[in-house]
Design an enzyme around this catalytic site. Structure first.
Site, PDB file in Angstrom:
ATOM      1  N   ASN A 115       0.871  -1.180   0.000  1.00  0.00           N
ATOM      2  CA  ASN A 115       0.000   0.000   0.000  1.00  0.00           C
ATOM      3  C   ASN A 115       0.903   1.223   0.000  1.00  0.00           C
ATOM      4  O   ASN A 115       1.435   1.610   1.038  1.00  0.00           O
ATOM      5  CB  ASN A 115      -0.903  -0.008   1.244  1.00  0.00           C
ATOM      6  CG  ASN A 115      -1.767   1.239   1.314  1.00  0.00           C
ATOM      7  OD1 ASN A 115      -1.904   1.966   0.325  1.00  0.00           O
ATOM      8  ND2 ASN A 115      -2.362   1.493   2.478  1.00  0.00           N
TER       9      ASN A 115
ATOM     10  N   LYS B 178       0.096   4.221  -0.385  1.00  0.00           N
ATOM     11  CA  LYS B 178      -0.579   5.436   0.100  1.00  0.00           C
ATOM     12  C   LYS B 178      -0.297   6.584  -0.873  1.00  0.00           C
ATOM     13  O   LYS B 178      -0.209   6.343  -2.083  1.00  0.00           O
ATOM     14  CB  LYS B 178      -0.148   5.771   1.524  1.00  0.00           C
ATOM     15  CG  LYS B 178      -0.203   4.552   2.448  1.00  0.00           C
ATOM     16  CD  LYS B 178      -0.048   4.886   3.886  1.00  0.00           C
ATOM     17  CE  LYS B 178       0.123   3.595   4.684  1.00  0.00           C
ATOM     18  NZ  LYS B 178      -0.116   3.736   6.084  1.00  0.00           N
TER      19      LYS B 178
ATOM     20  N   HIS C  37      -9.808   1.188   4.717  1.00  0.00           N
ATOM     21  CA  HIS C  37      -8.525   1.445   5.379  1.00  0.00           C
ATOM     22  C   HIS C  37      -8.759   2.460   6.494  1.00  0.00           C
ATOM     23  O   HIS C  37      -9.547   3.404   6.335  1.00  0.00           O
ATOM     24  CB  HIS C  37      -7.495   1.963   4.369  1.00  0.00           C
ATOM     25  CG  HIS C  37      -6.106   1.952   4.920  1.00  0.00           C
ATOM     26  ND1 HIS C  37      -5.661   2.907   5.814  1.00  0.00           N
ATOM     27  CD2 HIS C  37      -5.070   1.093   4.742  1.00  0.00           C
ATOM     28  CE1 HIS C  37      -4.397   2.625   6.150  1.00  0.00           C
ATOM     29  NE2 HIS C  37      -4.024   1.532   5.509  1.00  0.00           N
TER      30      HIS C  37
ATOM     31  N   GLU D  40      -7.140   4.890   7.471  1.00  0.00           N
ATOM     32  CA  GLU D  40      -6.899   6.294   7.094  1.00  0.00           C
ATOM     33  C   GLU D  40      -8.111   6.875   6.369  1.00  0.00           C
ATOM     34  O   GLU D  40      -8.412   8.068   6.493  1.00  0.00           O
ATOM     35  CB  GLU D  40      -5.610   6.398   6.254  1.00  0.00           C
ATOM     36  CG  GLU D  40      -4.385   6.171   7.134  1.00  0.00           C
ATOM     37  CD  GLU D  40      -3.171   5.596   6.430  1.00  0.00           C
ATOM     38  OE1 GLU D  40      -3.109   5.628   5.192  1.00  0.00           O
ATOM     39  OE2 GLU D  40      -2.268   5.103   7.138  1.00  0.00           O
TER      40      GLU D  40
ATOM     41  N   GLU E  64      -5.941  -4.728  10.639  1.00  0.00           N
ATOM     42  CA  GLU E  64      -4.924  -3.694  10.856  1.00  0.00           C
ATOM     43  C   GLU E  64      -5.265  -2.895  12.107  1.00  0.00           C
ATOM     44  O   GLU E  64      -6.045  -1.935  12.038  1.00  0.00           O
ATOM     45  CB  GLU E  64      -4.883  -2.743   9.659  1.00  0.00           C
ATOM     46  CG  GLU E  64      -4.602  -3.408   8.342  1.00  0.00           C
ATOM     47  CD  GLU E  64      -4.017  -2.405   7.351  1.00  0.00           C
ATOM     48  OE1 GLU E  64      -2.844  -2.558   7.010  1.00  0.00           O
ATOM     49  OE2 GLU E  64      -4.716  -1.472   6.963  1.00  0.00           O
TER      50      GLU E  64
ATOM     51  N   GLY F 227       1.833   2.404  10.699  1.00  0.00           N
ATOM     52  CA  GLY F 227       2.776   3.508  10.499  1.00  0.00           C
ATOM     53  C   GLY F 227       3.410   4.008  11.782  1.00  0.00           C
ATOM     54  O   GLY F 227       4.011   5.084  11.805  1.00  0.00           O
TER      55      GLY F 227
ATOM     56  N   SER G 217       2.944  -1.946  10.538  1.00  0.00           N
ATOM     57  CA  SER G 217       4.386  -1.900  10.797  1.00  0.00           C
ATOM     58  C   SER G 217       5.093  -3.237  10.569  1.00  0.00           C
ATOM     59  O   SER G 217       6.011  -3.585  11.308  1.00  0.00           O
ATOM     60  CB  SER G 217       4.661  -1.371  12.208  1.00  0.00           C
ATOM     61  OG  SER G 217       4.155  -0.054  12.338  1.00  0.00           O
TER      62      SER G 217
HETATM   63  C1  PEP Z   1      -1.037   0.199   5.855  1.00  0.00           C
HETATM   64  O1  PEP Z   1      -0.913   1.227   5.227  1.00  0.00           O
HETATM   65  O2  PEP Z   1      -2.034  -0.500   5.666  1.00  0.00           O
HETATM   66  C2  PEP Z   1       0.019  -0.192   6.796  1.00  0.00           C
HETATM   67  C3  PEP Z   1      -0.098  -1.308   7.450  1.00  0.00           C
HETATM   68  O3  PEP Z   1       1.084   0.670   6.928  1.00  0.00           O
HETATM   69  P1  PEP Z   1       2.460   0.375   7.719  1.00  0.00           P
HETATM   70  O4  PEP Z   1       2.968  -0.964   7.214  1.00  0.00           O
HETATM   71  O5  PEP Z   1       3.355   1.485   7.363  1.00  0.00           O
HETATM   72  O6  PEP Z   1       2.131   0.296   9.163  1.00  0.00           O
END
Ligand code: PEP
Length: 246
Positions: free
Chosen positions: A9, A11, A92, A94, A164, A170, A209
């Site tokens: 992803n 982003k 997601h 976000e 998630e 992040g 992460s």
């Molecule tokens: C994500 O954007 O879905 C995500 C898990 O980001 P990160 O791996 O940076 O935590």
């Protein structure tokens, strides 16, 4: 059959030049023997170009549920398909947080994907307060109930789940394997109860992460079928290396 999936992803990152460099590097490192399906969730402006590579599964990070109309700045499923997108992320955190996407709006997106037979990754996961209060399982169940319980058995084949926990996205703070196992097993039990064998076969990815240091522990959890990777997907070689952790 549960598929192993590693989904990048990006982003709102990378320029057109960097996106092309990423693809070139990825192609130089990927082998035919890989047992993992790689997917790339790219900004919409790059999808057409990236999907010219027929071996790459390129998807979108968001979609609008309407087929067309006065929704400035939005993109429909038909439009995504017309530039080569093969799937989309829905829900997601976000999108839920910064763009205030509600459960009912996410259900509209899920229903639109089903109407167009367009595969999607449905993201779910709790915030830190909910986790600390011990309400994470019921929180995740509510998210699933609200947006995917209406699927029929055929439509379940379009579904992949990404668990998630918001507090791990992040932040560099990963959930422990016990925490991940607990939620993944719970989600699988819900899907199995609701959709039978089709539900048991849904791939459930972990996101939050994931990196080279923790991937092996996470991907060896019995109910984890892969990962949705943000930060560690921006470098093609780092992303590819995660596949050796299965
Ligand atoms: C994500 O954007 O879905 C995500 C898990 O980001 P990160 O791996 O940076 O935590």
């Amino acid at each position: 059959m549960r598929k192993k999936i590693l989904a990048a992803n990006w982003k709102m990152n990378l320029s057109a030049t960097e996106a092309q460099e990423w693809l070139t590097q990825f192609k130089s490192g990927v082998s035919d023997q890989q047992l993992v399906e790689f997917r790339l969730y790219a900004p919409n402006v790059f999808i057409q170009h990236l999907s010219e590579d027929e071996e790459m599964h390129v998807g979108a990070q968001n979609v609008h549920p309407a087929d067309f109309g006065a929704f400035t700045g939005e993109t429909s499923i038909s439009q995504l398909k017309s530039v080569g997108a093969q799937s989309v992320l829905i829900g997601h955190s976000e999108r839920r947080t910064y763009f205030h996407e509600s459960d009912s709006f996410l259900k509209e997106k899920v229903d639109a994907c089903c109407a167009h037979f367009f595969p999607f990754i449905f993201c779910c996961g709790e915030d830190l307060g909910t986790r600390n209060g011990g309400g994470h399982l019921s929180f995740v169940k509510k998210q699933l109930e609200a947006a995917i319980f209406q699927l029929n058995p055929q439509e379940v084949s379009l579904l992949t789940i990404a668990y998630e926990p918001i507090w791990a996205i992040g932040t560099g703070q990963t959930a422990t394997t016990d925490q991940i196992n607990e939620v993944h097993a719970y989600i699988r039990s819900i899907l199995t109860e609701k959709f039978g064998e089709n539900g048991a076969n849904v791939s459930i990815l972990y996101g939050g992460s994931v990196n080279q240091g923790n991937a092996q522990g996470i991907f060896s959890c019995p109910d984890v079928d892969g990962g949705l990777i943000g930060g560690a997907s921006l470098n093609a070689f780092d992303f590819l290396e995660l596949a050796s952790s299965f």
